[in-house]
Design an enzyme around this catalytic site. Structure first.
Site: not given
Length: 317
Positions: A177-178
């Protein structure tokens, strides 16, 4: 020269006296002209903030002085223009919302993989690679070969796992994810379901783009971020996307050529769903912003600020 230090941070750790802590953090940020959003919950802290070098260092020192946050990690990048224009410190039930009780990354979590070793994990043909972010983020960029759960919010991720994954069939799963926080919850959830080999990218996409040379990278496109830069590229340089003020979706060059794109008003994602009244209000807001810009002033309407600033990965209001 990049004058603004952007710090993304999170930590799963038990926190108490949240109202007192919220007030203390808000005061420190005000004193140091720090803007952004920090979320506090009984399970920890999450957020992204921006300020001067000294201001950010002061905030981090305060947080790390707390025993529960002494090993708080953070990721930094720079911005030529202020990525946020106000500071919010909120108390929430979760610092990243999966909507399930009993999912505690401080008790059970997957295997952290450093960016330098990530390519080896995801190129293994036995690995099922999953992007745990939402559909509009995946559309901006993702790792080669990654599965897109096509979720609109992180709350939908457990349902995706239930429909599509099998702990007997999918023996080796890698997720990203980010900044890493959603994978903490996602991997804890999957471990609880009985998935044995669960890996996730330490520091998230941002750390990968910062540390892995572009010529060795398996990343394709740009990475959506939760501030006014909208997206970043390798080396965490500001990307090429803009943000639609009406739906907060990233807007690319191709979107701007679409007849349904109206600068400052609507984009192809939201044009047909906006009422004439909302379009008129957006057009007037955009006109006022342009007039203020011509005068060398800032015009930040409350509605615009609320719509365009949501700097916490996984925050869904």
């Amino acid at each position: 020269m990049e004058q603004h230090v952007v710090a993304a941070l999170y930590k799963f750790a038990p926190l108490a006296e949240l109202e007192k802590l919220r007030a203390e953090i808000a005061e420190i940020c005000a004193e140091n002209d720090i803007c952004g959003t920090l979320l506090l919950a009984p399970e920890g802290i999450n957020g992204t903030v921006a300020g001067t070098r000294g201001g950010i260092d002061g905030l981090l020192s305060f947080l790390r002085a707390m025993p529960a946050l002494k090993d708080l990690d953070h990721k930094e990048s720079g911005a030529e223009n202020a990525p946020f224009h106000r500071m919010k410190v909120r108390i929430k039930k979760e610092i990243v919302t999966i909507g399930l009780d009993g999912i505690d990354p401080s008790e059970t979590v997957g295997v952290y993989v450093d960016p330098a070793a990530w390519n080896g994990i995801i190129t293994d043909p036995e690995t099922l690679l999953i992007d745990t972010r939402n559909d509009y983020e995946v559309a901006v960029g993702t790792f080669k070969g990654a599965l897109n759960p096509q979720t609109e919010t992180f709350r939908e991720f457990p349902a995706y796992v239930s429909r599509n994954l099998d702990n007997q069939k999918h023996k080796k799963v890698a997720m990203f994810c980010t900044g890493g926080i959603r994978c903490e919850k996602a991997s804890a959830y999957m471990k609880k379901l009985g998935f044995e080999e669960v890996y996730h990218l330490k520091g998230g996409i941002l750390k990968y783009l910062e540390t892995v040379p572009e010529e060795e990278s398996l990343w394709q496109g740009e990475c959506f971020v939760f501030d006014r830069r909208v997206a970043v590229k390798h080396g965490l340089k500001t990307g090429s996307y803009d943000l639609c003020p009406s739906c907060r979706r990233p807007v690319c060059a191709a979107d701007k050529k679409n007849p349904k794109y109206v600068e400052g008003v609507a984009c192809p994602h939201c044009h047909d769903s906006l009422t004439p009244e909302k379009k008129a209000a957006a057009a007037e807001r955009h006109r006022q912003m342009k007039l203020a810009e011509a005068r060398g002033e800032k015009h930040i309407g409350a509605k615009y600020a609320q719509q365009s600033e949501n700097p916490c990965e996984g925050e869904e209001d």
